[in-house]
Design a protein around this motif. Structure first.
Motif, PDB file in Angstrom:
ATOM      1  N   ALA A   1      91.443  17.522 -22.800  1.00  0.00           N
ATOM      2  CA  ALA A   1      90.886  16.577 -22.680  1.00  0.00           C
ATOM      3  C   ALA A   1      89.476  16.083 -23.465  1.00  0.00           C
ATOM      4  N   ALA A   2      88.785  17.266 -23.928  1.00  0.00           N
ATOM      5  CA  ALA A   2      87.659  17.059 -24.638  1.00  0.00           C
ATOM      6  C   ALA A   2      88.108  16.711 -25.820  1.00  0.00           C
ATOM      7  N   PHE A   3      88.925  17.353 -26.622  1.00  0.00           N
ATOM      8  CA  PHE A   3      89.427  17.174 -27.981  1.00  0.00           C
ATOM      9  C   PHE A   3      89.773  15.731 -28.141  1.00  0.00           C
ATOM     10  N   PHE A   4      90.742  15.440 -27.282  1.00  0.00           N
ATOM     11  CA  PHE A   4      91.048  13.790 -27.372  1.00  0.00           C
ATOM     12  C   PHE A   4      90.043  12.725 -26.933  1.00  0.00           C
ATOM     13  N   ALA A   5      89.043  13.080 -26.422  1.00  0.00           N
ATOM     14  CA  ALA A   5      87.921  12.292 -25.998  1.00  0.00           C
ATOM     15  C   ALA A   5      87.133  12.086 -27.158  1.00  0.00           C
ATOM     16  N   HIS A   6      86.945  13.166 -27.858  1.00  0.00           N
ATOM     17  CA  HIS A   6      86.236  12.939 -29.349  1.00  0.00           C
ATOM     18  C   HIS A   6      87.024  12.210 -30.207  1.00  0.00           C
ATOM     19  N   VAL A   7      88.190  12.457 -30.267  1.00  0.00           N
ATOM     20  CA  VAL A   7      89.318  11.767 -31.312  1.00  0.00           C
ATOM     21  C   VAL A   7      89.293  10.338 -30.961  1.00  0.00           C
ATOM     22  N   THR A   8      89.314  10.047 -29.665  1.00  0.00           N
ATOM     23  CA  THR A   8      89.200   8.577 -29.165  1.00  0.00           C
ATOM     24  C   THR A   8      87.952   7.811 -29.626  1.00  0.00           C
ATOM     25  N   HIS A   9      86.719   8.461 -29.510  1.00  0.00           N
ATOM     26  CA  HIS A   9      85.528   7.857 -29.998  1.00  0.00           C
ATOM     27  C   HIS A   9      85.861   7.897 -31.567  1.00  0.00           C
ATOM     28  N   GLU A  10      85.901   8.994 -32.025  1.00  0.00           N
ATOM     29  CA  GLU A  10      85.837   9.016 -33.597  1.00  0.00           C
ATOM     30  C   GLU A  10      86.744   8.125 -34.295  1.00  0.00           C
ATOM     31  N   THR A  11      87.992   7.586 -33.993  1.00  0.00           N
ATOM     32  CA  THR A  11      88.781   6.903 -34.600  1.00  0.00           C
ATOM     33  C   THR A  11      89.069   5.317 -33.873  1.00  0.00           C
ATOM     34  N   GLY A  12      88.367   5.222 -32.656  1.00  0.00           N
ATOM     35  CA  GLY A  12      88.464   3.981 -32.019  1.00  0.00           C
ATOM     36  C   GLY A  12      90.115   3.885 -31.477  1.00  0.00           C
ATOM     37  N   HIS A  13      90.397   4.802 -30.889  1.00  0.00           N
ATOM     38  CA  HIS A  13      91.822   4.955 -30.260  1.00  0.00           C
ATOM     39  C   HIS A  13      92.872   4.986 -31.285  1.00  0.00           C
ATOM     40  N   PHE A  14      92.534   5.964 -32.306  1.00  0.00           N
ATOM     41  CA  PHE A  14      93.561   6.154 -33.267  1.00  0.00           C
ATOM     42  C   PHE A  14      93.623   5.041 -34.298  1.00  0.00           C
ATOM     43  N   CYS A  15      92.717   4.264 -34.242  1.00  0.00           N
ATOM     44  CA  CYS A  15      92.760   2.837 -35.014  1.00  0.00           C
ATOM     45  C   CYS A  15      92.470   3.292 -36.846  1.00  0.00           C
ATOM     46  N   TYR A  16      91.430   4.042 -36.870  1.00  0.00           N
ATOM     47  CA  TYR A  16      90.869   4.379 -38.251  1.00  0.00           C
ATOM     48  C   TYR A  16      91.373   5.818 -38.669  1.00  0.00           C
ATOM     49  N   ILE A  17      91.858   5.793 -39.959  1.00  0.00           N
ATOM     50  CA  ILE A  17      92.176   7.039 -40.448  1.00  0.00           C
ATOM     51  C   ILE A  17      90.824   7.507 -41.407  1.00  0.00           C
ATOM     52  N   GLU A  18      89.999   6.452 -41.791  1.00  0.00           N
ATOM     53  CA  GLU A  18      88.946   6.740 -42.653  1.00  0.00           C
ATOM     54  C   GLU A  18      87.661   6.034 -42.146  1.00  0.00           C
ATOM     55  N   GLU A  19      86.504   6.655 -42.503  1.00  0.00           N
ATOM     56  CA  GLU A  19      85.294   6.208 -41.759  1.00  0.00           C
ATOM     57  C   GLU A  19      85.124   4.586 -42.437  1.00  0.00           C
ATOM     58  N   ILE A  20      84.546   3.879 -41.522  1.00  0.00           N
ATOM     59  CA  ILE A  20      84.418   2.464 -41.894  1.00  0.00           C
ATOM     60  C   ILE A  20      83.049   2.417 -42.873  1.00  0.00           C
ATOM     61  N   ASN A  21      83.442   2.032 -44.108  1.00  0.00           N
ATOM     62  CA  ASN A  21      82.587   2.048 -45.205  1.00  0.00           C
ATOM     63  C   ASN A  21      81.910   3.295 -45.473  1.00  0.00           C
ATOM     64  N   GLY A  22      83.041   4.310 -45.647  1.00  0.00           N
ATOM     65  CA  GLY A  22      82.647   5.524 -45.748  1.00  0.00           C
ATOM     66  C   GLY A  22      82.503   5.659 -47.267  1.00  0.00           C
TER      67      GLY A  22
END
Length: 254
Positions: free
Chosen positions: A106-127
Motif C-alpha cells: 500500500a505504501a509503495f503504490f501510494a508513493h507511485v500514485t503521487h509521483e506519477t499521477g496515477h501512472f500518467c507520467y513516465i518522466e518528470e514534468i519539465n525534467g
C-alpha cells in the motif's frame, strides 16, 4: 588413544559440516555466508505472502484507470511488467507479518500514485530543464549531454542514483538514463531498487508511512515544508490500506 566423541560434540561436528557443505537450515548453526542460498537468518521472516495475490488486477487497474487516456504512462506501465520486476526483489511485500506485507505494498503504490499521477507520467514534468548532476560525486560522474531527471514510477533522479541503480539492475545508468522511460520492466526495477534500499526496512519495522515520505522527499515536504503533498500521499496510503483491509498503523505524517 581412542577418540570418543560426546553426543554434543558429535552434534556440533554434524552442524558445522552441514554449513561447510552448503546445506542451509533454519537455525544459526546452519546459516551464514557458507550456505549455497546465502545468509538465511532472515528466511523465517518471510510470511509466505505472494505479491501476485495482493497486487491484483483490480488494485493495479484501479490506479491506472484514473489516468487520462492520452497519458504516456497508460500505454507504458502494466501489472505484468511490475510483477516481472518484483520477481527480482523477493523480500518486497513478503517481510514481517501478513499485515506488514499489505502495508508495504500500500505504501509503495501510494508513493507511485503521487509521483506519477496515477501512472500518467513516465518522466518528470519539465525534467529536461533541470540539472540533477552532482559534480562532486566521482564514483558516478555525469556524462556530458545526459540528463538525470526523474523517470519511472518513483521518479529516479540524480546521477548517483542512476549509476548505482544501473549497476545493481544491469544497465548503464550514466550513459543510458533514458532506458528507464523506455523499458517498463527496468523502470519498475529502478523504483523497487530505490524502495528496497531506502524504504523497505522502514515500513516493515513499523516506523510508519511518514518515515517513508521522509526517505523519498523529506527535505521538500516534511517538517511543514509542503503539508499538502504529505496529505496527498497519506490519503493514497489510507485508500490502498482500505482496499487491502489492513490497518494503516500510526506515524502517517512526517
Amino acid at each position: 588413544m581412542k577418540l570418543v566423541l560426546s553426543v554434543y560434540t558429535l552434534l556440533a561436528v554434524i552442524l558445522a559440516a552441514g554449513k561447510w557443505y552448503g546445506y542451509c537450515g533454519t537455525g544459526n548453526a546452519y546459516c551464514g555466508q557458507g550456505c549455497r542460498a546465502g545468509p538465511c537468518n532472515s528466511s523465517p521472516g518471510n510470511n509466505g505472502a505472494k505479491v501476485t495475490d495482493i497486487v491484483t488486477d483490480a488494485l493495479f487497474n484501479g490506479i491506472i484507470n484514473q489516468a487520462a487516456a492520452n497519458c504516456a504512462g497508460k500505454r507504458f506501465y502494466t501489472r505484468a511488467s511490475f510483477l516481472q520486476a518484483a520477481g527480482s526483489y523477493p523480500s518486497f511485500g513478503t517481510a514481517g507479518s501478513a499485515d506488514d506485507s499489505k502495508r508495504e505494498i500500500a505504501a509503495f503504490f501510494a508513493h507511485v500514485t503521487h509521483e506519477t499521477g496515477h501512472f500518467c507520467y513516465i518522466e518528470e514534468i519539465n525534467g529536461a530543464s533541470q540539472n540533477y548532476c552532482d559534480p562532486n560525486n566521482r564514483q558516478w560522474p555525469c556524462v556530458p549531454g545526459k540528463k538525470y531527471y526523474g523517470r519511472g514510477p518513483l521518479q529516479l533522479t540524480w546521477n548517483y542514483n542512476y549509476g548505482a541503480a544501473g549497476r545493481s539492475i544491469g544497465f548503464d545508468g550514466l550513459n543510458n538514463p533514458d532506458i528507464v522511460a523506455r523499458d517498463p520492466v527496468i523502470s519498475f526495477k529502478t523504483a523497487l531498487w530505490f524502495w528496497m534500499n531506502n524504504c523497505h526496512s522502514i515500513i516493515t519495522s513499523g516506523q510508519g508511512f511518514g518515515a517513508t515520505i521522509r526517505a523519498i522527499n523529506g527535505q521538500l515536504e516534511c517538517n511543514g515544508a509542503n503539508p499538502n503533498t504529505v496529505t496527498a500521499r497519506v490519503n493514497y496510503y489510507r485508500e490502498y490500506c482500505g482496499q487491502l483491509r489492513v490497518d494503516p498503523g500510526g506515524n502517517l505524517r512526517c
